[in-house]
Design a protein around this motif. Structure first.
Motif, PDB file in Angstrom:
ATOM      1  N   ILE A 287       0.857  -1.192   0.000  1.00 36.41           N
ATOM      2  CA  ILE A 287       0.000   0.000   0.000  1.00 36.41           C
ATOM      3  C   ILE A 287       0.889   1.236   0.000  1.00 36.41           C
ATOM      4  O   ILE A 287       1.850   1.322   0.762  1.00 36.41           O
ATOM      5  CB  ILE A 287      -0.998  -0.045   1.187  1.00 36.41           C
ATOM      6  N   ILE A 288       0.572   2.162  -0.894  1.00 37.16           N
ATOM      7  CA  ILE A 288       1.360   3.396  -1.009  1.00 37.16           C
ATOM      8  C   ILE A 288       0.437   4.573  -0.723  1.00 37.16           C
ATOM      9  O   ILE A 288      -0.622   4.706  -1.345  1.00 37.16           O
ATOM     10  CB  ILE A 288       1.963   3.539  -2.425  1.00 37.16           C
ATOM     11  N   GLY A 289       0.839   5.400   0.229  1.00 35.56           N
ATOM     12  CA  GLY A 289       0.048   6.573   0.596  1.00 35.56           C
ATOM     13  C   GLY A 289       0.573   7.810  -0.115  1.00 35.56           C
ATOM     14  O   GLY A 289       1.790   8.006  -0.227  1.00 35.56           O
ATOM     15  N   VAL A 290      -0.354   8.619  -0.609  1.00 41.78           N
ATOM     16  CA  VAL A 290       0.048   9.843  -1.335  1.00 41.78           C
ATOM     17  C   VAL A 290      -0.672  11.034  -0.711  1.00 41.78           C
ATOM     18  O   VAL A 290      -1.885  10.989  -0.521  1.00 41.78           O
ATOM     19  CB  VAL A 290      -0.347   9.743  -2.830  1.00 41.78           C
ATOM     20  N   ASP A 291       0.102  12.049  -0.362  1.00 42.81           N
ATOM     21  CA  ASP A 291      -0.533  13.292   0.090  1.00 42.81           C
ATOM     22  C   ASP A 291      -0.101  14.401  -0.873  1.00 42.81           C
ATOM     23  O   ASP A 291       0.396  14.116  -1.965  1.00 42.81           O
ATOM     24  CB  ASP A 291      -0.180  13.596   1.552  1.00 42.81           C
ATOM     25  N   HIS A 297       7.286   8.224   1.696  1.00 43.01           N
ATOM     26  CA  HIS A 297       8.310   7.180   1.637  1.00 43.01           C
ATOM     27  C   HIS A 297       9.392   7.398   2.680  1.00 43.01           C
ATOM     28  O   HIS A 297       9.499   8.477   3.262  1.00 43.01           O
ATOM     29  CB  HIS A 297       8.899   7.101   0.213  1.00 43.01           C
ATOM     30  N   ARG A 298      10.187   6.349   2.878  1.00 42.00           N
ATOM     31  CA  ARG A 298      11.256   6.434   3.873  1.00 42.00           C
ATOM     32  C   ARG A 298      12.432   7.248   3.307  1.00 42.00           C
ATOM     33  O   ARG A 298      12.590   7.346   2.096  1.00 42.00           O
ATOM     34  CB  ARG A 298      11.725   5.021   4.265  1.00 42.00           C
ATOM     35  N   GLY A 299      13.218   7.821   4.202  1.00 40.34           N
ATOM     36  CA  GLY A 299      14.354   8.627   3.755  1.00 40.34           C
ATOM     37  C   GLY A 299      14.046  10.112   3.784  1.00 40.34           C
ATOM     38  O   GLY A 299      14.892  10.935   3.477  1.00 40.34           O
ATOM     39  N   VAL A 300      12.828  10.460   4.151  1.00 42.93           N
ATOM     40  CA  VAL A 300      12.448  11.876   4.273  1.00 42.93           C
ATOM     41  C   VAL A 300      12.032  12.079   5.725  1.00 42.93           C
ATOM     42  O   VAL A 300      11.396  11.209   6.311  1.00 42.93           O
ATOM     43  CB  VAL A 300      11.210  12.196   3.385  1.00 42.93           C
ATOM     44  N   GLN A 301      12.407  13.210   6.312  1.00 43.43           N
ATOM     45  CA  GLN A 301      11.936  13.507   7.673  1.00 43.43           C
ATOM     46  C   GLN A 301      10.714  14.419   7.558  1.00 43.43           C
ATOM     47  O   GLN A 301      10.847  15.587   7.240  1.00 43.43           O
ATOM     48  CB  GLN A 301      13.084  14.162   8.472  1.00 43.43           C
ATOM     49  N   TRP A 307       3.339  10.735   9.638  1.00 44.51           N
ATOM     50  CA  TRP A 307       3.778  10.359   8.294  1.00 44.51           C
ATOM     51  C   TRP A 307       5.091   9.560   8.359  1.00 44.51           C
ATOM     52  O   TRP A 307       5.309   8.674   7.517  1.00 44.51           O
ATOM     53  CB  TRP A 307       3.945  11.598   7.405  1.00 44.51           C
ATOM     54  N   ASN A 308       5.954   9.888   9.313  1.00 38.15           N
ATOM     55  CA  ASN A 308       7.184   9.095   9.456  1.00 38.15           C
ATOM     56  C   ASN A 308       6.827   7.662   9.827  1.00 38.15           C
ATOM     57  O   ASN A 308       7.367   6.706   9.263  1.00 38.15           O
ATOM     58  CB  ASN A 308       8.102   9.726  10.512  1.00 38.15           C
ATOM     59  N   GLU A 309       5.876   7.537  10.749  1.00 38.48           N
ATOM     60  CA  GLU A 309       5.404   6.206  11.144  1.00 38.48           C
ATOM     61  C   GLU A 309       4.753   5.511   9.930  1.00 38.48           C
ATOM     62  O   GLU A 309       4.955   4.323   9.681  1.00 38.48           O
ATOM     63  CB  GLU A 309       4.364   6.406  12.262  1.00 38.48           C
ATOM     64  N   TYR A 310       4.001   6.316   9.154  1.00 35.11           N
ATOM     65  CA  TYR A 310       3.290   5.784   7.976  1.00 35.11           C
ATOM     66  C   TYR A 310       4.300   5.233   6.952  1.00 35.11           C
ATOM     67  O   TYR A 310       4.112   4.146   6.396  1.00 35.11           O
ATOM     68  CB  TYR A 310       2.460   6.904   7.343  1.00 35.11           C
ATOM     69  N   THR A 314       4.355   1.255   5.340  1.00 30.37           N
ATOM     70  CA  THR A 314       3.785   1.109   3.983  1.00 30.37           C
ATOM     71  C   THR A 314       4.894   1.142   2.924  1.00 30.37           C
ATOM     72  O   THR A 314       6.073   1.110   3.266  1.00 30.37           O
ATOM     73  CB  THR A 314       2.808   2.275   3.697  1.00 30.37           C
ATOM     74  N   ASN A 315       4.476   1.215   1.672  1.00 29.31           N
ATOM     75  CA  ASN A 315       5.390   1.435   0.543  1.00 29.31           C
ATOM     76  C   ASN A 315       6.616   0.508   0.583  1.00 29.31           C
ATOM     77  O   ASN A 315       7.755   0.975   0.687  1.00 29.31           O
ATOM     78  CB  ASN A 315       5.823   2.913   0.551  1.00 29.31           C
ATOM     79  N   PRO A 316       6.377  -0.819   0.474  1.00 25.32           N
ATOM     80  CA  PRO A 316       7.487  -1.775   0.643  1.00 25.32           C
ATOM     81  C   PRO A 316       8.654  -1.531  -0.303  1.00 25.32           C
ATOM     82  O   PRO A 316       9.807  -1.782   0.050  1.00 25.32           O
ATOM     83  CB  PRO A 316       6.840  -3.139   0.391  1.00 25.32           C
TER      84      PRO A 316
END
Ligand SMILES: NC(=O)C1=CN([C@@H]2O[C@H](COP(=O)(O)OP(=O)(O)OC[C@H]3O[C@@H](n4cnc5c(N)ncnc54)[C@H](O)[C@@H]3O)[C@@H](O)[C@H]2O)C=CC1
Ligand SMILES: CC(=O)C(=O)O
Ligand SMILES: [Mg+2]
Length: 471
Positions: A287-291, A297-301, A307-310, A314-316
């Motif tokens: 599952i990929i979440g888009v705002d 996605h991971r790698g962004v603070q 959203w960090n938890e999200y 998600t987004n394997p």
């Protein structure tokens, strides 16, 4: 697409019989694109007739076009125009009614002082008696701060009231629950928690509504910790329950397994995060979440800690990009975000037999009529299209069940049970692309949800009321 579902206007007009006929007027309305759905004669004389003509129009702009056409028609005088929806709201939509008439002094002395004092004393000695001797056991507070009202955003507590009154009507009509709309003139988390705690004695449950993310998460969590009655943020969990119910049935149609599907979900707010969590719990792996700023996605603070938890859950494949980028190959689109953000081009990039649940209210992420030729199963949150995925299928029955077993909370098992119960109302024979979810008016829904929720509450040990049937 219009936000004014089935908008009807009633035009009171007077026309001079020797100048214009009713059929001229009907033709003028038809040429302006309006559909006459009702006619009432208000008065008639030899020279003039006054009629109320109810016309179905697309939206308020279209209503203006129809009315202007009539104003310009010779012999016609428009007296006034009323909108059925506005008329239904005059004075609000609900009222309080007594169960017992007070006819005599004796009645008065029992329902009020002095008789009532004995009841008060009994409750003071044993507060659990509030459940048997007051409205508590059947009453839910519908609490909003007006910050995320439908998809209208932060429109404030006054403007939120019509939605909360509507929720109260649905609680009563669909499940017999007495619900009070309470809109708070504060956005302060601590203050909201304090106020809700302070009013809780009158209520058997708290339904939080249209409180924006991320504050809604903390408010709900703190109230759950501090209160011994169910606290349920409808936009999160009600939506998630109904979404899962719809998806379970839609997957049967396309013959796909929940663990194999790719889901793209837009709007990582209250509804979006809860929908994601219930889908993960139900077995979705991709599952990929888009705002607004693209795929989470991971790698962004992110500033938003949720959203960090999200990103971590998600987004394997840790894909970044816009909705149009990540939608490629998706089996399912779920929108709980904003109007019109999904294009036909996006839908065309989806996998075979796309499932599109465009649930933003009042205007969905894609116009269902535009999307329909390209999707296998289409659903929206609206009442005027087939497959209405709306939390109204959940909140009445889930609270009915929780109140009836006097649950201390509404837990994950109760939510999953509610989703399966809603899905089960549509039988294998009935299931089709345009019927994946029962109608709001299907009276089996609330009862089936109630039973399933009570069973789950007893099973998980959160029910306080002894009930032989569920032991
Ligand atoms: N059908 C149903 O039963 C329900 C539908 N909804 C609808 O879902 C929507 C969101 O509701 P909530 O989660 O309560 O609000 P929210 O305010 O908590 O979350 C909305 C999220 O959508 C994001 N968003 C806004 N515009 C966007 C865009 N152009 N692209 C991607 N993301 C965007 C926001 O940044 C925010 O994260 C509303 O339209 C609401 O009416 C919500 C609850 C139930
Ligand atoms: C249905 C609902 O609760 C919403 O759109 O906010
Ligand atoms: Mg809502």
């Amino acid at each position: 697409m219009s936000s004014g579902a089935n908008m009807h206007i009633t035009i009171r007009l007077q026309f001079a019989k020797n100048v214009v006929s009713f059929s001229d007027i009907a033709t003028a309305i038809g040429q302006a694109g309006g559909d006459i759905v009702g006619i009432d004669v208000i008065s008639s004389s030899k020279t003039h007739t006054v009629r109320d003509i109810t016309v179905s129009v697309l939206d308020s702009k279209h209503a203006d076009v129809v009315v202007d056409t009539l104003r310009k028609t010779a012999g016609v005088k428009v007296i006034h125009v009323s909108d059925r929806t506005f008329l239904m709201h005059i004075g609000g939509k609900i009222e309080v009614k007594s169960k017992i008439p007070i006819k005599t002094r004796d009645d008065l002395a029992r329902v009020y002082t002095p008789g009532v004092a004995r009841i008060c004393t009994a409750i003071a000695e044993d507060p659990t008696k509030a459940y048997s001797l007051t409205i508590k056991r059947n009453t839910v507070a519908v609490i909003s701060d007006g910050t995320a009202v439908l998809g209208l955003g932060d429109i404030g507590p006054y403007a939120a009231m019509p939605v909360m009154e509507g929720k109260a009507m649905l609680f009563k009509q669909l499940a017999g629950v007495d619900a009070f709309p309470i809109c708070l003139d504060t956005k302060d988390t601590d203050e909201i928690v304090q106020i809700v705690k302070a009013i809780a004695p009158a209520f058997g449950g708290i339904n939080l509504e249209d409180i924006a993310a991320p504050r809604c998460f903390e408010i709900e969590e703190r109230l759950k910790q501090e209160l011994d009655i169910p606290v349920f943020h409808d936009d999160q969990h009600g939506t998630a329950v109904v979404l899962l119910a719809g998806l379970l049935n839609a997957l049967k149609i396309v013959d796909k397994k929940i663990e194999d599907i790719k889901v793209v979900l837009t709007g990582i707010g209250a509804a979006g995060i809860a929908c994601t969590k219930i889908l993960l719990a139900a077995g979705v792996k991709n599952i990929i979440g888009v705002d607004r700023q693209g795929a989470i996605h991971r790698g962004v603070q992110y500033d938003n800690p949720y959203w960090n938890e999200y990103a971590n859950m998600t987004n394997p494949e840790n894909i970044s990009g816009t909705l149009s980028d990540v939608i490629a190959g998706a089996d399912v689109f779920i929108g709980v975000s904003a109007p019109g953000i999904l294009t036909v081009e996006d839908v065309k990039k989806m996998a075979k037999d796309p499932i599109v649940f465009a649930m933003a209210n009042p205007v969905p992420e894609i116009d269902p009529e535009v999307a329909e030729p390209y999707v296998r199963v289409m659903a929206t949150g609206r009442s005027d299209y087939p497959n209405q995925i709306n939390n109204v299928l959940c909140f009445p029955g889930i609270f009915r069940g929780a109140l009836d077993c006097r649950a201390i909370e509404i837990n994950e098992e109760m939510k999953l049970a509610a989703a399966e119960a809603i899905a089960s109302v549509v039988t294998e024979e009935e299931l089709s692309e345009t019927y994946i979810i029962p109608s709001v008016f299907n009276n089996k829904v609330a009862e089936r949800v109630r039973e399933a929720v009570m069973k789950a509450a007893y099973k998980t040990g959160v029910a306080r009321k002894d009930d032989m049937m569920f032991r």
